[in-house]
Write an enzyme that holds these catalytic residues in place. Structure first.
Site, PDB file in Angstrom:
ATOM      1  N   ALA A 294      57.007   9.531  20.750  1.00  0.00           N
ATOM      2  CA  ALA A 294      58.015   9.218  21.775  1.00  0.00           C
ATOM      3  C   ALA A 294      57.363   9.000  23.130  1.00  0.00           C
ATOM      4  CB  ALA A 294      59.007  10.371  21.869  1.00  0.00           C
TER       5      ALA A 294
ATOM      6  N   LEU B 141      56.546   5.928  24.521  1.00  0.00           N
ATOM      7  CA  LEU B 141      55.988   4.582  24.741  1.00  0.00           C
ATOM      8  C   LEU B 141      57.131   3.561  24.689  1.00  0.00           C
ATOM      9  CD1 LEU B 141      53.339   3.258  25.327  1.00  0.00           C
ATOM     10  CD2 LEU B 141      52.814   3.189  22.916  1.00  0.00           C
ATOM     11  N   ASP B 142      58.023   3.714  23.720  1.00  0.00           N
ATOM     12  CA  ASP B 142      59.188   2.823  23.639  1.00  0.00           C
ATOM     13  C   ASP B 142      60.426   3.607  24.093  1.00  0.00           C
ATOM     14  OD1 ASP B 142      60.861   0.732  23.187  1.00  0.00           O
ATOM     15  OD2 ASP B 142      60.761   0.806  20.993  1.00  0.00           O
ATOM     16  N   LYS B 143      60.420   3.960  25.378  1.00  0.00           N
ATOM     17  CA  LYS B 143      61.490   4.806  25.915  1.00  0.00           C
ATOM     18  C   LYS B 143      62.854   4.122  25.864  1.00  0.00           C
ATOM     19  CE  LYS B 143      58.992   7.607  29.319  1.00  0.00           C
ATOM     20  NZ  LYS B 143      59.225   9.027  29.039  1.00  0.00           N
TER      21      LYS B 143
ATOM     22  N   ASN C 283      50.802  12.428  32.777  1.00  0.00           N
ATOM     23  CA  ASN C 283      52.025  11.747  33.210  1.00  0.00           C
ATOM     24  C   ASN C 283      53.048  12.745  33.701  1.00  0.00           C
ATOM     25  OD1 ASN C 283      54.797  11.685  31.582  1.00  0.00           O
ATOM     26  ND2 ASN C 283      53.165  12.197  30.119  1.00  0.00           N
ATOM     27  N   ARG C 284      53.808  12.277  34.696  1.00  0.00           N
ATOM     28  CA  ARG C 284      54.971  13.049  35.159  1.00  0.00           C
ATOM     29  C   ARG C 284      56.141  12.074  35.321  1.00  0.00           C
ATOM     30  NH1 ARG C 284      51.292  13.683  39.580  1.00  0.00           N
ATOM     31  NH2 ARG C 284      51.691  12.166  41.239  1.00  0.00           N
TER      32      ARG C 284
ATOM     33  N   PHE D  34      61.399  11.551  32.430  1.00  0.00           N
ATOM     34  CA  PHE D  34      62.480  10.916  31.651  1.00  0.00           C
ATOM     35  C   PHE D  34      63.097   9.723  32.397  1.00  0.00           C
ATOM     36  CE2 PHE D  34      63.811  15.022  29.163  1.00  0.00           C
ATOM     37  CZ  PHE D  34      62.674  14.902  28.377  1.00  0.00           C
TER      38      PHE D  34
ATOM     39  N   ASN E 103      64.646  10.064  20.078  1.00  0.00           N
ATOM     40  CA  ASN E 103      64.294  11.288  20.795  1.00  0.00           C
ATOM     41  C   ASN E 103      65.230  11.417  21.995  1.00  0.00           C
ATOM     42  OD1 ASN E 103      62.870  12.773  22.955  1.00  0.00           O
ATOM     43  ND2 ASN E 103      61.146  12.842  21.525  1.00  0.00           N
TER      44      ASN E 103
ATOM     45  N   SER F 235      59.286  18.575  27.390  1.00  0.00           N
ATOM     46  CA  SER F 235      58.655  17.801  28.451  1.00  0.00           C
ATOM     47  C   SER F 235      58.416  18.737  29.636  1.00  0.00           C
ATOM     48  CB  SER F 235      59.546  16.640  28.885  1.00  0.00           C
ATOM     49  OG  SER F 235      59.058  16.129  30.111  1.00  0.00           O
TER      50      SER F 235
ATOM     51  N   ASN G 101      58.082  17.741  32.605  1.00  0.00           N
ATOM     52  CA  ASN G 101      58.414  17.007  33.823  1.00  0.00           C
ATOM     53  C   ASN G 101      59.889  17.008  34.194  1.00  0.00           C
ATOM     54  OD1 ASN G 101      55.657  16.242  34.074  1.00  0.00           O
ATOM     55  ND2 ASN G 101      56.009  14.746  32.435  1.00  0.00           N
ATOM     56  N   THR G 102      60.687  17.796  33.488  1.00  0.00           N
ATOM     57  CA  THR G 102      62.093  17.979  33.846  1.00  0.00           C
ATOM     58  C   THR G 102      62.256  19.471  34.109  1.00  0.00           C
ATOM     59  OG1 THR G 102      62.870  16.091  32.570  1.00  0.00           O
ATOM     60  CG2 THR G 102      64.482  17.836  32.980  1.00  0.00           C
TER      61      THR G 102
ATOM     62  N   LYS H 276      61.174  19.234  19.081  1.00  0.00           N
ATOM     63  CA  LYS H 276      59.826  18.948  19.617  1.00  0.00           C
ATOM     64  C   LYS H 276      59.402  20.027  20.601  1.00  0.00           C
ATOM     65  CE  LYS H 276      56.843  15.366  21.468  1.00  0.00           C
ATOM     66  NZ  LYS H 276      56.690  13.936  21.689  1.00  0.00           N
TER      67      LYS H 276
ATOM     68  N   ASN I   1      54.049  18.296  22.307  1.00  0.00           N
ATOM     69  CA  ASN I   1      54.169  17.481  23.509  1.00  0.00           C
ATOM     70  C   ASN I   1      52.873  17.622  24.340  1.00  0.00           C
ATOM     71  OD1 ASN I   1      55.424  16.042  25.718  1.00  0.00           O
ATOM     72  ND2 ASN I   1      57.390  16.692  24.860  1.00  0.00           N
ATOM     73  N   THR I   2      52.896  17.215  25.590  1.00  0.00           N
ATOM     74  CA  THR I   2      51.718  17.289  26.469  1.00  0.00           C
ATOM     75  C   THR I   2      51.538  18.717  26.990  1.00  0.00           C
ATOM     76  OG1 THR I   2      53.116  16.694  28.335  1.00  0.00           O
ATOM     77  CG2 THR I   2      51.976  14.898  27.238  1.00  0.00           C
TER      78      THR I   2
ATOM     79  N   GLY J 282      46.236  14.215  20.681  1.00  0.00           N
ATOM     80  CA  GLY J 282      44.809  13.892  20.729  1.00  0.00           C
ATOM     81  C   GLY J 282      44.240  13.272  19.476  1.00  0.00           C
TER      82      GLY J 282
HETATM   83  C1  LIG Z   1      53.036   8.456  29.421  1.00  0.00           C
HETATM   84  C2  LIG Z   1      53.621   9.387  28.405  1.00  0.00           C
HETATM   85  C3  LIG Z   1      55.004   9.493  28.305  1.00  0.00           C
HETATM   86  C4  LIG Z   1      55.561  10.371  27.348  1.00  0.00           C
HETATM   87  N1  LIG Z   1      56.923  10.447  27.245  1.00  0.00           N
HETATM   88  C5  LIG Z   1      57.481  11.240  26.312  1.00  0.00           C
HETATM   89  C6  LIG Z   1      58.874  11.289  26.125  1.00  0.00           C
HETATM   90  O1  LIG Z   1      59.640  10.582  26.797  1.00  0.00           O
HETATM   91  N2  LIG Z   1      59.370  12.116  25.171  1.00  0.00           N
HETATM   92  C7  LIG Z   1      58.569  12.899  24.389  1.00  0.00           C
HETATM   93  O2  LIG Z   1      59.068  13.629  23.522  1.00  0.00           O
HETATM   94  N3  LIG Z   1      57.221  12.852  24.511  1.00  0.00           N
HETATM   95  C8  LIG Z   1      56.666  12.043  25.442  1.00  0.00           C
HETATM   96  N4  LIG Z   1      55.304  11.996  25.573  1.00  0.00           N
HETATM   97  C9  LIG Z   1      54.460  12.884  24.731  1.00  0.00           C
HETATM   98  C10 LIG Z   1      53.932  12.187  23.479  1.00  0.00           C
HETATM   99  O3  LIG Z   1      54.989  11.774  22.635  1.00  0.00           O
HETATM  100  C11 LIG Z   1      52.999  13.146  22.683  1.00  0.00           C
HETATM  101  O4  LIG Z   1      53.774  14.247  22.248  1.00  0.00           O
HETATM  102  C12 LIG Z   1      51.831  13.672  23.511  1.00  0.00           C
HETATM  103  O5  LIG Z   1      51.347  12.698  24.396  1.00  0.00           O
HETATM  104  C13 LIG Z   1      50.668  14.181  22.632  1.00  0.00           C
HETATM  105  O6  LIG Z   1      50.168  13.156  21.806  1.00  0.00           O
HETATM  106  P1  LIG Z   1      48.885  12.232  22.211  1.00  0.00           P
HETATM  107  O7  LIG Z   1      47.788  13.166  22.629  1.00  0.00           O
HETATM  108  O8  LIG Z   1      48.588  11.422  20.990  1.00  0.00           O
HETATM  109  O9  LIG Z   1      49.337  11.391  23.357  1.00  0.00           O
HETATM  110  C14 LIG Z   1      54.721  11.139  26.512  1.00  0.00           C
HETATM  111  C15 LIG Z   1      53.328  11.005  26.616  1.00  0.00           C
HETATM  112  C16 LIG Z   1      52.772  10.144  27.544  1.00  0.00           C
HETATM  113  C17 LIG Z   1      51.264  10.021  27.625  1.00  0.00           C
END
Ligand SMILES: Cc1cc2nc3c(=O)[nH]c(=O)nc-3n(C[C@H](O)[C@H](O)[C@H](O)COP(=O)(O)O)c2cc1C
Length: 363
Positions: A69, A71-73, A118-119, A122, A146, A182, A184-185, A224, A253-254, A304
């Site tokens: 989730a 990338l294609d928000k 990223n911050r 949403f 999502n 997330s 960032n909220t 998640k 998530n991040t 990762g």
């Molecule tokens: C720029 C960016 C935007 C993201 N936006 C969302 C989001 O809207 N919803 C969500 O559940 N995860 C979001 N994620 C988290 C990713 O879906 C993923 O859980 C996280 O980046 C760990 O995987 P990766 O290390 O392969 O990136 C975002 C990640 C990035 C880098």
């Protein structure tokens, strides 16, 4: 000969991260409705990805590698990502009302670490536009949707936003991911805590029951979670997920832990860190979760993954499906092919499913 993505990437990386993101997503959204361009992408990338079917949550996935989730928000590129070879696409996070997200700049590449901070907060076109976009996705593509909450909704009322989203996306989704992780909220991650999580899961499962009765279709629910959890929190989440009958957990998530990138000029930016630096932490969470769940609830693993060995490591830790985001930004569509081919080489289709089962019973 350098791959197509290796040729384009240096140009994209000249631009600020969000500018290149928008450029690519806007182009893919156009390609999304063109049969000719989709088949070009398919022949260049997707057709090289072997099938490696796996059934999880009662859904047949053509291969275990999905788009994560974020990338294609806006839900406008499902056909294009599928043509690149992804076994499925998770769209969103979508919020009930449109919202702009945080101020820019809010997305940073940390190339030296193969990472992103990223911050975004949403940024979402809102449910109405999202659904208009999503209907263009071909029906045979597996779609996760999502869902999240609007920033203006007080955290005590967060469940209302999730329920509104569930109702709207229910008939369009193969599964729904409830994103409470997330960073960032404001206060969103507090929904992972015992009482709040218990109440939220009870509410969404009750809603699902009503929607399933109305539609005759039971859409799986995925929770998640963050990588910044200790063993007690993971055990608590595992137990609530089982009590309430959640169908899968997406981990992770991040991370908000930036110690691994402290040497980088951008290493102190606020937000969530993804890519190589979160890999170990995500795998640790998956391992702990798998131990607590004992195979009762499947895990969608991410964090990762940027080569086949990382994918195997996550599967061995207990994941049944995998998702990519940051690794895909750095390596492009070839990464999907490399991972699926390598998994396929290790075992044929039947053996892959058996291998997954064996791995998970070993935990
Ligand atoms: C720029 C960016 C935007 C993201 N936006 C969302 C989001 O809207 N919803 C969500 O559940 N995860 C979001 N994620 C988290 C990713 O879906 C993923 O859980 C996280 O980046 C760990 O995987 P990766 O290390 O392969 O990136 C975002 C990640 C990035 C880098």
């Amino acid at each position: 000969m350098p791959s197509l993505y290796n040729t384009i990437r240096p140009l994209l990386f000249q631009l600020p991260a969000e500018t290149s993101h928008d450029l690519v997503i806007n182009s893919l959204a156009r390609i999304n409705n063109s049969r000719r361009l989709l088949s070009l992408i398919e022949s260049r990338f997707g057709s090289a990805v072997p099938t490696l079917p796996v059934e999880v949550m009662g859904i047949q996935f053509p291969n275990p590698i999905g788009l994560a989730a974020g990338l294609d928000k806006q839900g406008s590129c499902g056909n294009a990502f599928s043509a690149m070879g992804f076994g499925w696409v998770e769209m969103g996070t979508v919020t009930p009302e449109p919202q702009a997200g945080n101020d820019k700049p809010r997305m940073f590449r940390l190339k030296e670490h193969q990472a992103i901070i990223n911050r975004m907060g949403f940024n979402s076109c809102g449910l109405q536009q999202f659904l208009e976009n999503v209907v263009s996705t071909k029906p045979d593509i597996v779609k996760g949707i999502n869902i999240g909450k609007n920033a203006k909704t007080p955290i005590e009322k967060a469940a209302d936003d999730y329920l509104v989203c569930m109702e709207a996306v229910y008939r369009h989704a193969d599964y729904i991911t409830v994103n409470i992780s997330s960073p960032n909220t404001q206060n969103l991650r507090a929904l992972q805590n015992d009482k709040a999580l218990d109440i939220l899961l009870a509410a969404i499962v009750t809603k699902r029951r009503a929607l399933a009765d109305q539609s005759g279709k039971k859409v799986p629910l995925v929770l998640k979670i963050a990588p910044d959890l200790d063993s007690d929190q993971i055990e608590l989440i595992a137990s609530l997920v089982q009590i309430h009958g959640i169908d899968a957990v997406a981990a992770t998530n991040t991370t908000i832990d930036k110690t691994t990138v402290a040497d980088h000029p951008r290493g102190n930016e606020n937000g969530g860190l993804s890519g190589a630096p979160v890999r170990g932490q995500s795998t640790w969470v998956i391992t702990a979760l798998a131990k607590a769940l004992q195979g009762s609830v499947p895990i969608i693993g991410m964090g990762g993954i940027d080569n086949p060995a990382d994918a195997v490591e996550k599967l061995k830790a207990g994941a049944s499906l995998l998702q990519l985001y940051t690794g895909f930004i750095y390596k492009g569509p070839k990464l999907i092919q490399d991972i699926v081919m390598s998994l396929k080489q290790e075992c044929n289709e039947q053996a892959f499913i058996q291998w997954l089962n064996l791995q998970h019973h070993r935990n």
